[in-house]
Scaffold this motif. Structure first.
Motif, PDB file in Angstrom:
ATOM      1  N   MET A   1       0.828  -1.177   0.000  1.00  0.00           N
ATOM      2  CA  MET A   1       0.000   0.000   0.000  1.00  0.00           C
ATOM      3  C   MET A   1       0.877   1.246   0.000  1.00  0.00           C
ATOM      4  O   MET A   1       0.589   2.176  -0.711  1.00  0.00           O
ATOM      5  N   ILE A   2       1.917   1.265   0.778  1.00  0.00           N
ATOM      6  CA  ILE A   2       2.822   2.407   0.816  1.00  0.00           C
ATOM      7  C   ILE A   2       3.425   2.622  -0.565  1.00  0.00           C
ATOM      8  O   ILE A   2       3.534   3.738  -1.040  1.00  0.00           O
ATOM      9  N   ARG A   3       3.746   1.534  -1.226  1.00  0.00           N
ATOM     10  CA  ARG A   3       4.314   1.611  -2.566  1.00  0.00           C
ATOM     11  C   ARG A   3       3.350   2.337  -3.499  1.00  0.00           C
ATOM     12  O   ARG A   3       3.753   3.148  -4.306  1.00  0.00           O
ATOM     13  N   SER A   4       2.043   2.080  -3.354  1.00  0.00           N
ATOM     14  CA  SER A   4       1.051   2.732  -4.201  1.00  0.00           C
ATOM     15  C   SER A   4       1.008   4.227  -3.942  1.00  0.00           C
ATOM     16  O   SER A   4       0.887   5.015  -4.864  1.00  0.00           O
ATOM     17  N   PHE A   5       1.061   4.619  -2.657  1.00  0.00           N
ATOM     18  CA  PHE A   5       1.056   6.038  -2.336  1.00  0.00           C
ATOM     19  C   PHE A   5       2.270   6.724  -2.962  1.00  0.00           C
ATOM     20  O   PHE A   5       2.155   7.777  -3.555  1.00  0.00           O
ATOM     21  N   ALA A   6       3.429   6.097  -2.821  1.00  0.00           N
ATOM     22  CA  ALA A   6       4.651   6.677  -3.373  1.00  0.00           C
ATOM     23  C   ALA A   6       4.569   6.741  -4.889  1.00  0.00           C
ATOM     24  O   ALA A   6       4.952   7.741  -5.500  1.00  0.00           O
ATOM     25  N   GLU A  49      -7.279   5.351  -1.497  1.00  0.00           N
ATOM     26  CA  GLU A  49      -6.266   4.629  -0.728  1.00  0.00           C
ATOM     27  C   GLU A  49      -6.254   5.063   0.733  1.00  0.00           C
ATOM     28  O   GLU A  49      -6.044   4.245   1.624  1.00  0.00           O
ATOM     29  N   THR A  50      -6.498   6.331   0.984  1.00  0.00           N
ATOM     30  CA  THR A  50      -6.568   6.825   2.359  1.00  0.00           C
ATOM     31  C   THR A  50      -7.750   6.196   3.089  1.00  0.00           C
ATOM     32  O   THR A  50      -7.626   5.755   4.240  1.00  0.00           O
ATOM     33  N   GLU A  51      -8.895   6.145   2.417  1.00  0.00           N
ATOM     34  CA  GLU A  51     -10.082   5.531   3.012  1.00  0.00           C
ATOM     35  C   GLU A  51      -9.864   4.036   3.229  1.00  0.00           C
ATOM     36  O   GLU A  51     -10.266   3.484   4.260  1.00  0.00           O
ATOM     37  N   MET A  52      -9.234   3.372   2.269  1.00  0.00           N
ATOM     38  CA  MET A  52      -8.967   1.948   2.414  1.00  0.00           C
ATOM     39  C   MET A  52      -7.988   1.705   3.561  1.00  0.00           C
ATOM     40  O   MET A  52      -8.156   0.757   4.335  1.00  0.00           O
ATOM     41  N   ALA A  53      -6.967   2.544   3.684  1.00  0.00           N
ATOM     42  CA  ALA A  53      -5.994   2.389   4.767  1.00  0.00           C
ATOM     43  C   ALA A  53      -6.671   2.538   6.129  1.00  0.00           C
ATOM     44  O   ALA A  53      -6.349   1.812   7.072  1.00  0.00           O
ATOM     45  N   ALA A  54      -7.623   3.452   6.227  1.00  0.00           N
ATOM     46  CA  ALA A  54      -8.364   3.619   7.481  1.00  0.00           C
ATOM     47  C   ALA A  54      -9.196   2.372   7.770  1.00  0.00           C
ATOM     48  O   ALA A  54      -9.229   1.886   8.915  1.00  0.00           O
ATOM     49  N   THR A 121      -9.829  -0.223  -5.341  1.00  0.00           N
ATOM     50  CA  THR A 121      -9.433   0.264  -4.021  1.00  0.00           C
ATOM     51  C   THR A 121     -10.659   0.607  -3.190  1.00  0.00           C
ATOM     52  O   THR A 121     -10.739   0.267  -2.002  1.00  0.00           O
ATOM     53  N   ARG A 122     -11.623   1.268  -3.805  1.00  0.00           N
ATOM     54  CA  ARG A 122     -12.870   1.571  -3.085  1.00  0.00           C
ATOM     55  C   ARG A 122     -13.573   0.280  -2.676  1.00  0.00           C
ATOM     56  O   ARG A 122     -14.082   0.166  -1.561  1.00  0.00           O
ATOM     57  N   GLN A 123     -13.607  -0.683  -3.581  1.00  0.00           N
ATOM     58  CA  GLN A 123     -14.246  -1.959  -3.272  1.00  0.00           C
ATOM     59  C   GLN A 123     -13.537  -2.669  -2.132  1.00  0.00           C
ATOM     60  O   GLN A 123     -14.176  -3.223  -1.245  1.00  0.00           O
ATOM     61  N   ARG A 124     -12.216  -2.648  -2.114  1.00  0.00           N
ATOM     62  CA  ARG A 124     -11.450  -3.282  -1.041  1.00  0.00           C
ATOM     63  C   ARG A 124     -11.759  -2.619   0.300  1.00  0.00           C
ATOM     64  O   ARG A 124     -11.918  -3.298   1.319  1.00  0.00           O
ATOM     65  N   GLY A 125     -11.847  -1.301   0.307  1.00  0.00           N
ATOM     66  CA  GLY A 125     -12.201  -0.597   1.542  1.00  0.00           C
ATOM     67  C   GLY A 125     -13.566  -1.027   2.052  1.00  0.00           C
ATOM     68  O   GLY A 125     -13.746  -1.278   3.255  1.00  0.00           O
ATOM     69  N   GLU A 126     -14.540  -1.151   1.152  1.00  0.00           N
ATOM     70  CA  GLU A 126     -15.875  -1.606   1.539  1.00  0.00           C
ATOM     71  C   GLU A 126     -15.829  -3.044   2.059  1.00  0.00           C
ATOM     72  O   GLU A 126     -16.511  -3.377   3.032  1.00  0.00           O
ATOM     73  N   ASP A 127     -15.028  -3.885   1.416  1.00  0.00           N
ATOM     74  CA  ASP A 127     -14.902  -5.277   1.852  1.00  0.00           C
ATOM     75  C   ASP A 127     -14.291  -5.367   3.252  1.00  0.00           C
ATOM     76  O   ASP A 127     -14.719  -6.187   4.069  1.00  0.00           O
TER      77      ASP A 127
END
Length: 137
Positions: A1-6, A49-54, A121-127
């Motif tokens: 995930m950090i790699r994606s942000f970078a 990604e921020t929402e998924m990380a939370a 990413t949004r779907q993963r956060g919902e999951d």
């Protein structure tokens, strides 16, 4: 995930090297050109990604709560969740690259990849949030 942000941060600099003032003038509700569309897609991906990380943080905390009272031979949920998240991120990146491959020669290639990444990413956060709910019952 950090790699994606970078990666998203680097892509933003590479594709849209404007000042902060110029970037804040972009109306992402109506981007006018490819540079603006790319900038807006990257911002949407960072938000997703921020929402998924939370959501991941909440899921991990819940998994740690559930893991704590277990005997040693049954523990490992948090480690499994971390490994799953790492595998999911790798899957997302590769799947979206494959999805966008036919469009790589044109301007749609990058946007197809970014749109795919935002959606997944949004779907993963919902999951992850649904998983917390499942564990709460």
């Amino acid at each position: 995930m950090i790699r994606s942000f970078a990666f998203a941060a680097l892509v933003g600099v590479a594709f849209f090297p404007c000042s902060v003032a110029a970037q804040s003038a972009i109306d992402c509700g109506y981007p006018l050109n490819n540079a603006e569309r790319t900038f807006c897609a990257e911002q949407a991906l960072l938000e997703a990604e921020t929402e998924m990380a939370a959501a991941f943080g909440k899921a991990l905390a819940r998994m740690e709560e559930l893991d704590e009272p277990l005997p040693e031979h049954l523990k490992g949920g948090p480690d499994a969740l971390r490994a799953a998240q790492e595998a999911w991120t790798d899957y997302r990146d590769k799947d979206c690259l494959a999805y966008s491959y036919p469009f790589r020669a044109g301007t749609r290639g990058n946007m197809s990849r970014l749109t795919c990444m935002i959606f997944l990413t949004r779907q993963r956060g919902e999951d992850l949030l649904a998983m917390i709910e499942d564990y709460s019952q």
